[in-house]
Design a protein around this motif. Structure first.
Motif, PDB file in Angstrom:
ATOM      1  N   ASN A   1      51.498 104.755  41.847  1.00  0.00           N
ATOM      2  CA  ASN A   1      52.824 104.459  42.398  1.00  0.00           C
ATOM      3  C   ASN A   1      53.196 102.996  42.269  1.00  0.00           C
ATOM      4  O   ASN A   1      54.276 102.593  42.706  1.00  0.00           O
ATOM      5  CB  ASN A   1      52.887 104.864  43.876  1.00  0.00           C
TER       6      ASN A   1
ATOM      7  N   ASN B   1      56.063 111.683  33.866  1.00  0.00           N
ATOM      8  CA  ASN B   1      56.154 111.360  35.289  1.00  0.00           C
ATOM      9  C   ASN B   1      54.964 111.999  36.008  1.00  0.00           C
ATOM     10  O   ASN B   1      54.919 113.216  36.161  1.00  0.00           O
ATOM     11  CB  ASN B   1      57.457 111.883  35.892  1.00  0.00           C
TER      12      ASN B   1
ATOM     13  N   GLU C   1      52.385 112.382  39.263  1.00  0.00           N
ATOM     14  CA  GLU C   1      52.239 112.263  40.715  1.00  0.00           C
ATOM     15  C   GLU C   1      50.817 112.668  41.102  1.00  0.00           C
ATOM     16  O   GLU C   1      50.317 113.722  40.695  1.00  0.00           O
ATOM     17  CB  GLU C   1      53.245 113.186  41.420  1.00  0.00           C
TER      18      GLU C   1
ATOM     19  N   ASN D   1      46.932 114.518  49.908  1.00  0.00           N
ATOM     20  CA  ASN D   1      47.491 115.044  51.157  1.00  0.00           C
ATOM     21  C   ASN D   1      46.428 115.461  52.165  1.00  0.00           C
ATOM     22  O   ASN D   1      46.741 116.019  53.214  1.00  0.00           O
ATOM     23  CB  ASN D   1      48.403 116.230  50.862  1.00  0.00           C
TER      24      ASN D   1
ATOM     25  N   ASP E   1      55.571 115.579  37.655  1.00  0.00           N
ATOM     26  CA  ASP E   1      56.660 115.786  38.617  1.00  0.00           C
ATOM     27  C   ASP E   1      57.799 114.839  38.258  1.00  0.00           C
ATOM     28  O   ASP E   1      57.721 113.629  38.476  1.00  0.00           O
ATOM     29  CB  ASP E   1      56.170 115.502  40.037  1.00  0.00           C
ATOM     30  N   GLU E   2      58.874 115.401  37.677  1.00  0.00           N
ATOM     31  CA  GLU E   2      59.998 114.587  37.202  1.00  0.00           C
ATOM     32  C   GLU E   2      60.741 113.906  38.342  1.00  0.00           C
ATOM     33  O   GLU E   2      61.453 112.922  38.133  1.00  0.00           O
ATOM     34  CB  GLU E   2      60.973 115.451  36.394  1.00  0.00           C
ATOM     35  N   ASN E   3      60.585 114.408  39.569  1.00  0.00           N
ATOM     36  CA  ASN E   3      61.310 113.845  40.702  1.00  0.00           C
ATOM     37  C   ASN E   3      60.510 112.783  41.446  1.00  0.00           C
ATOM     38  O   ASN E   3      61.041 111.729  41.801  1.00  0.00           O
ATOM     39  CB  ASN E   3      61.703 114.968  41.678  1.00  0.00           C
ATOM     40  N   LYS E   4      59.214 113.028  41.670  1.00  0.00           N
ATOM     41  CA  LYS E   4      58.401 112.109  42.471  1.00  0.00           C
ATOM     42  C   LYS E   4      57.508 111.210  41.629  1.00  0.00           C
ATOM     43  O   LYS E   4      57.136 110.122  42.045  1.00  0.00           O
ATOM     44  CB  LYS E   4      57.519 112.903  43.442  1.00  0.00           C
ATOM     45  N   GLY E   5      57.131 111.667  40.448  1.00  0.00           N
ATOM     46  CA  GLY E   5      56.139 110.939  39.667  1.00  0.00           C
ATOM     47  C   GLY E   5      56.664 109.639  39.079  1.00  0.00           C
ATOM     48  O   GLY E   5      57.868 109.459  38.857  1.00  0.00           O
ATOM     49  N   ARG E   6      55.715 108.713  38.832  1.00  0.00           N
ATOM     50  CA  ARG E   6      56.026 107.460  38.154  1.00  0.00           C
ATOM     51  C   ARG E   6      55.685 107.604  36.684  1.00  0.00           C
ATOM     52  O   ARG E   6      54.787 108.353  36.297  1.00  0.00           O
ATOM     53  CB  ARG E   6      55.199 106.308  38.760  1.00  0.00           C
TER      54      ARG E   6
ATOM     55  N   LYS F   1      46.628 107.283  44.149  1.00  0.00           N
ATOM     56  CA  LYS F   1      48.062 107.389  44.444  1.00  0.00           C
ATOM     57  C   LYS F   1      48.701 106.009  44.521  1.00  0.00           C
ATOM     58  O   LYS F   1      49.803 105.775  44.015  1.00  0.00           O
ATOM     59  CB  LYS F   1      48.267 108.139  45.762  1.00  0.00           C
TER      60      LYS F   1
ATOM     61  N   THR G   1      46.553 115.584  39.466  1.00  0.00           N
ATOM     62  CA  THR G   1      47.561 114.721  38.838  1.00  0.00           C
ATOM     63  C   THR G   1      48.590 115.636  38.188  1.00  0.00           C
ATOM     64  O   THR G   1      48.325 116.221  37.134  1.00  0.00           O
ATOM     65  CB  THR G   1      46.916 113.786  37.801  1.00  0.00           C
TER      66      THR G   1
END
Length: 882
Positions: free
Chosen positions: A729, A815, A817, A821, A833-838, A725, A830
């Motif tokens: 990131n 993207n 992520e 957790n 995720d278009e919102n959180k991923g790099r 992670k 893996t």
């Protein structure tokens, strides 16, 4: 008729008398011994002591290796083979491991390998480290035992016997063979798993075991270490002082247990309660025989045999790397003292009271605590009962095995406010009545009968005399077995050559990683300039396997490439109180036996074919790097991964950067990123072989083994999800070589066919042997069904150094992520995720046939080929004058 009967009786009587007369005066046959050992340093002392005794009195039949304590199976078995070869005893059987399991109904299958305590043993060799996590894993722990501080490979000669997949005799096979042949005595100087399983599985053979001698436990012992000096200030707080046990990593939770018994309390209970006569040499006795400075000095002066030299080298390094200044009051004659006491008792017939030269003895009524009161509870800690209508092995639901079982180092159940811990798992407790067993116990070491001697214990004198005896002595060490041995480092001269892209290869030493390393070393240096190798020992192989990396580099003439050793734990898995120990919540997925650590640590039995490098791991250290003192050769210290990275960045020309290829868990790369912005800013790209990307309409599963709840993670990412992670990131350019593409190039027949068409360089031949062995194993045994995973691991190296147009690679930027957790079922996933991923560059496709031929042709390329083919070639060179 009466006359005939009378004549027959007279003849029989005369015959019997004749037989008695013929045996009168004959010496008794030698006492047959089986030694079960965890191959710790003091176990080597014990083994050598036995080997030196008169063979007409003692016949060591076999050595079986306990693999759930202080050593790893692959390194241990080859060290035993080499030590026996040095001593001219290749006739002694060696057993290790096994693939059998224990079913949920308590059925014990054949050949249980002993990789886990009985309470944790399932139908395989992977599993959690309930008790073993009390043992340090890296330096000062298992790493130093696996390598014997680095002396194993530099001192012991290498014979023909070695571990080989599916051919190595198992511990249970050797025990059954030797015990079934007749009366035998067993010495236990490790955890009791092997013998415990044997007794439970073969009750009909117990009658052949005349006696069991055990080094372990503490009955009335009081730990002499960790005490405050008499004149100390009130601020001094005693540590283990006065405890029954010696588990220095966990004494605030369990102050009662000793390491050998704690390794498998239930197995120890089975052994002690087996009905076989038992003699115990516990901490009560060994605490009274610490290594004294006078003994150390006498051993230093008396190294007249190879075995004495090996013992002194080991003992000296143990002293030089000891964590404080109290070595001579903290390091004891543990397992080797057992050898002396036991053999001295055995020499005297009808010796019920255990009279011997070295220890005072006393009978006690003892048991082994396997669970904690109150009994009959169901708190999820006890796998013998929890979730079962009928307890395993028919155990009593309210009996002594039915209480809380210590779950790990920091079990909250064990905590007592303002006091010592309350857990007693592994305690050899003195109990009245039928709850215990009458056992002969060594209570203290005897003083030296020679009052003028500087040695204060009788056993010290015997140990020195036996080890230095000219009888049954070692034949040679590694260097003297060859009349023309010489050390050579092969370093290429790149003057006048414009070197290519700077690359650091990060590997966890799987079989696929070594194949990838061969490929990288074969790429023209004008194209790829390997600056360093970083080793991650929390993946497929254990830390001591770093020696195989050194040997492969030596073969390829690249002794100039530095190798850095990474952390043995994933991020946040080392213990915050005692960082040398830690959890195995991710690494537990990897099997300890076949197809796992046993094979990775030996490169599937082929590592010993590689030429022997002068470079190797050593425990040498220096104050400069935080050690308490300098050892004899601090310049030979094994550098750490982060130190090597720092050295690489300092060596770069102005404006240059480094590309990282990582083939294992991302622990090292995450630590580089976290360490210092200046040194991490020199990263150009990161190529990650790992991760499992699934699209909306694709539901293919990941490859995490033995964790049934985790369906969609890829193993490299799962092994350290937090590190992954951090890397994903970061702001660096990342190219991902995901599992779905790796699977497309995992065809053994295709790559072997390409290698057969390539030129037969030494490296191509070795790769062919390794791949052929993996392919054969995959097709013949279910434990090896995952072998094709290693073919995919070569892909990153080929992508990094290959011809893009020839390979026809295609990518997408996605993207990504990483899930970290803490949920076992999700860790390591893996996800897109278009919102959180790099943004990550993800390999989508390539020409598989081109890939196979790129790999094979590069290994067959004549340039940058091996400078020394194999250990056999070294043997020939060292056997004749140059």
């Amino acid at each position: 008729m009466m006359i005939i009967q009378r004549c027959v009786c007279i003849c029989a009587y005369i015959l019997m008398i004749g037989l008695l007369d013929s045996t009168e005066g004959r010496p008794p046959p030698p006492r047959r011994i089986l030694l079960d050992t965890d191959v710790d340093t003091d176990d080597l002392f014990a083994l050598l002591y036995i080997l030196k005794l008169n063979r007409s009195e003692f016949d060591l039949q076999a050595v079986t290796i306990n693999t759930n304590a202080w050593t790893n199976a692959g390194h241990a078995v080859n060290q035993i083979y080499d030590l026996l070869y040095m001593m001219g005893r290749d006739n002694i059987a060696v057993g290790v491991g096994g693939e059998g399991g224990i079913l949920e109904d308590g059925t014990i299958l054949p050949n249980v390998g002993g990789y886990h305590p009985i309470i944790q043993q399932g139908n395989g060799t992977s599993g959690y480290c309930r008790y073993r996590q009390a043992i340090p894993v890296g330096q000062g722990g298992i790493l130093d035992i696996d390598s014997n501080f680095g002396f194993r490979k530099s001192f012991l000669p290498q014979g023909k016997r070695r571990y080989s997949p599916m051919r190595q005799p198992t511990a249970q096979q050797v025990m059954i063979e030797k015990i079934s042949r007749g009366a035998i005595t067993v010495f236990l100087i490790g955890a009791h798993t092997n013998l415990g399983v044997f007794i439970m599985s073969n009750p009909h053979l117990k009658k052949n075991i005349e006696h069991i001698y055990i080094m372990g436990g503490g009955v009335r012992s009081k730990n002499p270490t960790g005490c405050c000096p008499k004149n100390s200030s009130s601020s001094c707080r005693p540590r283990q002082c006065g405890d029954r046990g010696n588990i220095y990593t966990d004494y605030t939770y369990n102050p009662y247990a000793e390491f050998n018994i704690f390794g498998d309390p239930f197995a120890a209970y089975q052994v002690i309660h087996s009905g076989i006569p038992v003699t115990l040499v516990p901490l009560d006795a060994t605490n009274t025989i610490p290594i004294s400075s006078n003994f150390f000095q006498q051993l230093e002066k008396n190294q007249h045999t190879y075995e004495a030299q090996y013992c002194f080298k080991s003992l000296k390094m143990a002293r030089d790397t000891w964590f404080d200044e109290n070595f001579f009051t903290s390091y004891f004659m543990w397992d080797s003292f057992l050898s002396g006491v036991a053999t001295s008792i055995m020499l005297k017939p009808n010796n019920e009271n255990g009279d011997n030269e070295f220890a005072e003895m006393k009978y006690m009524n003892i048991t082994v605590i396997t669970s904690n009161e109150p009994y009959g509870i169901s708190d999820g800690s006890n796998p013998f009962f929890y979730g079962f209508k009928k307890p395993k092995f028919g155990l009593d639901r309210n009996g002594v095995h039915s209480g809380h079982v210590q779950t790990g180092l920091r079990d909250p159940f064990c905590v007592v406010e303002n006091g010592k811990g309350r857990c007693k798992d592994g305690y050899t407790e003195e109990v009245p009545g039928r709850g215990g067993v009458r056992v002969l116990v060594a209570v203290r070491a005897k003083t030296n009968r020679d009052k003028n001697s500087s040695l204060n214990r009788e056993y010290f004198r015997s140990f020195l005399n036996v080890l230095n005896s000219k009888h049954q002595t070692g034949k040679f060490n590694f260097t003297t077995q060859f009349p023309h041995y010489r050390e050579i480092l092969y370093k290429p001269d790149f003057k006048g050559i414009k070197l290519g892209k700077n690359v650091v290869f990060d590997m966890d030493m799987s079989a696929g990683d070594f194949l990838a390393l061969f490929y990288l070393l074969k790429l023209p240096v004008e194209q790829i300039n390997i600056k360093a190798i970083l080793v991650t020992p929390n993946g497929w192989a254990n830390a001591a396997t770093i020696d195989v990396v050194y040997d492969l580099l030596h073969m390829m003439g690249r002794d100039d490439i530095p190798v850095g050793l990474g952390d043995v734990f994933a991020l946040n898995q080392s213990d915050p109180v005692f960082p040398a120990v830690g959890d195995c919540m991710y690494k537990k997925a990897i099997p300890h036996g076949s197809g796992g650590f046993l094979d990775s640590d030996t490169l599937y039995g082929l590592a010993r074919d590689l030429p022997r490098s002068p470079r190797r791991y050593t425990a040498e250290n220096s104050v400069k790097f935080g050690a308490p003192r300098n050892t004899s050769n601090p310049e030979l210290r094994q550098p750490l991964a982060l130190e090597i990275w720092q050295s690489v960045t300092k060596s770069l020309e102005s404006g240059s950067k480094v590309t990282i290829l990582t083939n294992g868990p991302l622990t090292n790369i995450a630590q580089i990123i976290l360490s210092n912005k200046n040194i991490s800013s020199l990263i150009q790209d990161i190529f990650v072989v790992g991760g499992h990307i699934t699209s909306n309409n694709e539901t293919s599963k990941g490859n995490v083994m033995n964790i049934d709840s985790n369906q969609y993670a890829e193993l490299n990412i799962f092994l350290d999800p937090l590190a992954a992670k951090i890397v994903f990131n970061s702001r660096f350019n990342i190219t991902l070589i995901p599992l779905n593409v790796q699977r497309r190039v995992s065809r053994f027949r295709k790559v072997l066919e390409a290698l057969r068409l390539a030129k037969k360089t030494p490296e191509a031949l070795f790769a062919t042997r390794l791949l052929s062995r993996l392919h054969r194993l995959k097709n013949t045994h279910p434990r090896y069904r995952h072998m094709d995973i290693f073919l995919g691991e070569i892909l990153g190296a080929v992508i990094l150094g290959g011809n893009t147009s020839f390979l026809k690679t295609s990518y997408e930027v996605r993207n990504v992520e990483v899930v970290a957790n803490g949920a076992e079922s999700e860790n390591g996933e893996t996800n897109i995720d278009e919102n959180k991923g790099r943004l990550v560059k993800v390999l989508q496709d390539l020409d598989c046939l081109a890939y196979y031929h790129s790999f094979a042709n590069q290994l067959g390329y004549g340039k940058q080929s091996a400078v020394i083919r194999s250990f056999d070639e070294q043997r020939r060179l060292w056997s004749s004058a140059p």
